[in-house]
Every structure is written in C-alpha cells, then in structure tokens.
Scaffold this active site. Sequence first.
Site, short mmCIF file in Angstrom:
data_model
loop_
_atom_site.label_atom_id
_atom_site.label_comp_id
_atom_site.label_asym_id
_atom_site.label_seq_id
_atom_site.Cartn_x
_atom_site.Cartn_y
_atom_site.Cartn_z
N PHE A 146 0.87 -1.18 0.00
CA PHE A 146 0.00 0.00 0.00
C PHE A 146 0.91 1.22 0.00
CE2 PHE A 146 -2.35 3.54 1.67
CZ PHE A 146 -3.53 3.47 0.95
N ASP A 231 9.59 2.93 1.55
CA ASP A 231 8.37 3.66 1.92
C ASP A 231 8.22 3.54 3.44
OD1 ASP A 231 5.82 4.53 2.52
OD2 ASP A 231 4.88 3.57 0.80
N LYS A 260 3.12 11.34 6.83
CA LYS A 260 2.30 11.14 8.03
C LYS A 260 2.88 11.84 9.26
CE LYS A 260 -0.16 7.05 6.45
NZ LYS A 260 -1.39 7.78 6.10
#
Length: 406
Positions: A146, A231, A260
Amino acid sequence: MRTDESLRTAEAVRDAERWTPRNYHPLPVVIAEAKGAWVTDVDGRRYLDCLAGYSALNFGHRHPQLIAAAHAQLDRLTLTSRAFGHDMFADFCRELTELCGKDLVLPMNTGAEAVETGIKVARKWGYQVKGVPADQASIVVAEGNFHGRTTTIVGFSTDPDARDDFGPYTPGFRIVPYGDLAAIEAAIDDTTVAVLIEPIQGEQGVVVPPAGYLAGVRRVCTARNVLLLADEIQSGLGRTGETFACDHEGVVPDLYLLGKALGGGIVPVSAVVGDAAVLGVLRPGQHGSTFGGNPLACAVGTEVVRLLATGEFQRRSAELGARLHAGLRDLVGHGVLTVRGRGLWAGVDIDPALLTGRQACERLAERGVLVKDTHGSTIRLAPPLVVSAAELDHAVAQLGAVLQES
C-alpha cells in the site's frame, strides 16, 4: 467542547453521509477534541486512540511543542510557494537530512505524493545515470503493498478494493511476493531502476518480513545497480522503536519516502530524502508542488525532527512496544490467532469464528478504545508514542474482554 444538539453523534454521522461519497466506512465516533493519546466525541465520551491517524499522530494529539511551533509560524508567514525562498526552509531541510544521513530533501505534502516523486526520480536516474533506454524503466514492487491511491500507484496494488475499475494502469511495474528475496533478484534486469518496498506492510496487517530480508534487498540492489526506495510513511519516524524500520537491519535505502508523522498531526507534510547522486537529477521545472515545503509545514516538520533527534520517542516505542506485544501474545489461544509487528505497531488476527475485524473494532469503541480493522478479521494497533504503560494495559485488557464476551 461544542454542545449544539445538531452535533450529537448519530446526527453528525448521518450528515456526513449525506454530503460525501461512501469511500470510507468509519466507526460511528465523531471526535470534537483531543489531547495526547485521548480523544473526546461530541457527546463528551473519551476514547483511547490506538490508531494515531495511521501513524500521522506519532507524537499524540496537540503535542505542546508542535502546537507552539505552528502558532508562532501562523503569526508570521504560512505560504510563499517555491517561487521564492522563506526563512524556515533551510532549517527543515538541513535537520531532516541530518536525521536521515543524506544530502538532499525534496519536500512534498502527502505520502502518495512522496511515492510518486520517488518513482519519477528513480526513472529519471535510470535514464540519465544508469543508461536505461527511453521509456523502458521498470520498478519492482511487492504483493500486498500500500503506497497510496493515485492512478499510477493503484495500478500495481494487489488489493481489489484499491485497484479495480480505475484502469487503464501505468506500465513499468513488476510485482513479486513480499518477503521473497529470490523473487526480487529474479525480477531485476537491465531495465530495472528501483525496488520500491515497505519495510513493514502496514495496510496488509502490520506484516514484518523474514529476518535478513531487508538487508538482502539492499545487497541485491547494490550489486545490480538498482535504487532501493523505502516507503517509511507509516513505519518511520519512531513507530517501530527505531527512527526508521530499516534501521532494525542496518539498512540505508537510496531514497527515504516519508510522510504522516512528519506533519506532527497538524499539517500534511511529506518528503523524499536521498543523496545528491540520486535526487540531484532533477532540474528547475521538472517536478514541484505549490504547497510542498511551505513555511507552516517546515516549521512543524522541523520540530518533529527535533523531537526525534533526542531519541526519546524511539526508546519509548521500543520499551512500550515490548509491553504491548507481550500483552497481546497472552491473548493467543483466547480468541487471538497471531500477533505481528514491531515497536508500538501491531497486527492482531482475531479468530474469524468469533468476530470479524470490524466487529472487534466496534466493540472496542463501545469500551472506549479506538483501533482499525483490515482484511477480514485483522485489527491494527498503533497508539501514539506518548501513550503510557497503564493506557496500553487498559487497551489490551479491553480487547481481552471483547474476546471473552464473544
């Protein structure tokens, strides 16, 4: 706290559904206030937040140092665009490169933007530095990934909900099983410019790869002249007990993709961090973002980096994470099948004969604990790094009570 009758939970949920498409299926909780590890809904009920905005709130809600930095910047300057410089930019870039041990930072806004930037940079590096023929660059990715929701990214997703009906898809990606080093090595050829991977797959259920996998990927990439793109948007910035999840195997990627928690739970901030030999392939006009690296984002992001530079939050995550995982493992055989994760991040597989993941989340919410389900009967816990030991014990006890009642 707002007390207008129109904002009571049931009405607020119905109103949200009237004016938005059903692209989310949130729990019936409408939050009005928050501080630290706790949130309060419109009815005044408090919940322990064990999701932390999918790691966007690593430092909890309204961390005083981050809020102070945002307030101070709001009083001076919020946006210039990169057409001009501003006085917060250099500090943010310098301190983030020092944290990562790299040369350059390209600030963006969202995690998906960071991933897209990494893809573009890897392709350009491949053409200009490695000598891959034009328009033939390939990137190796993993099943269960994801990396975001842009049309390019969902094209190499293996999740039908994320991928289906959004084609045609961007070519140039090779999907291999996660955790299979031999499959990565076999997928690389002379056109391969990068391996893009999550050190821990969050949306898949906090899946940790086999020991030695990340180090092996690093060795293969180096030997085959391929970039390693990590990531760390969910796994990075203290979540796993180290600054980056890659640190657990002593791995340094060519590009860190961050987001984030970099925005401190206040503003969206992401960044691609790498050495000049890679990020330096970009020239003026070739890539950018109106809000990327804006003064407010840099002010908050700099304070986030300074919090991490002390090592306090990494230590808290490691120590409290050990306590969390020990407590969750005690539930194995009592409604829990398996527990995975690292630091203050856990994926818990509930016995599907008892509950779906969604049902477990709903019943935990009734008990004042917020978590999120994924993929059937799996739930994820990612409490903020400011959580206390007693609060963690409370969350585990509530999960145990839910399972016992089922």
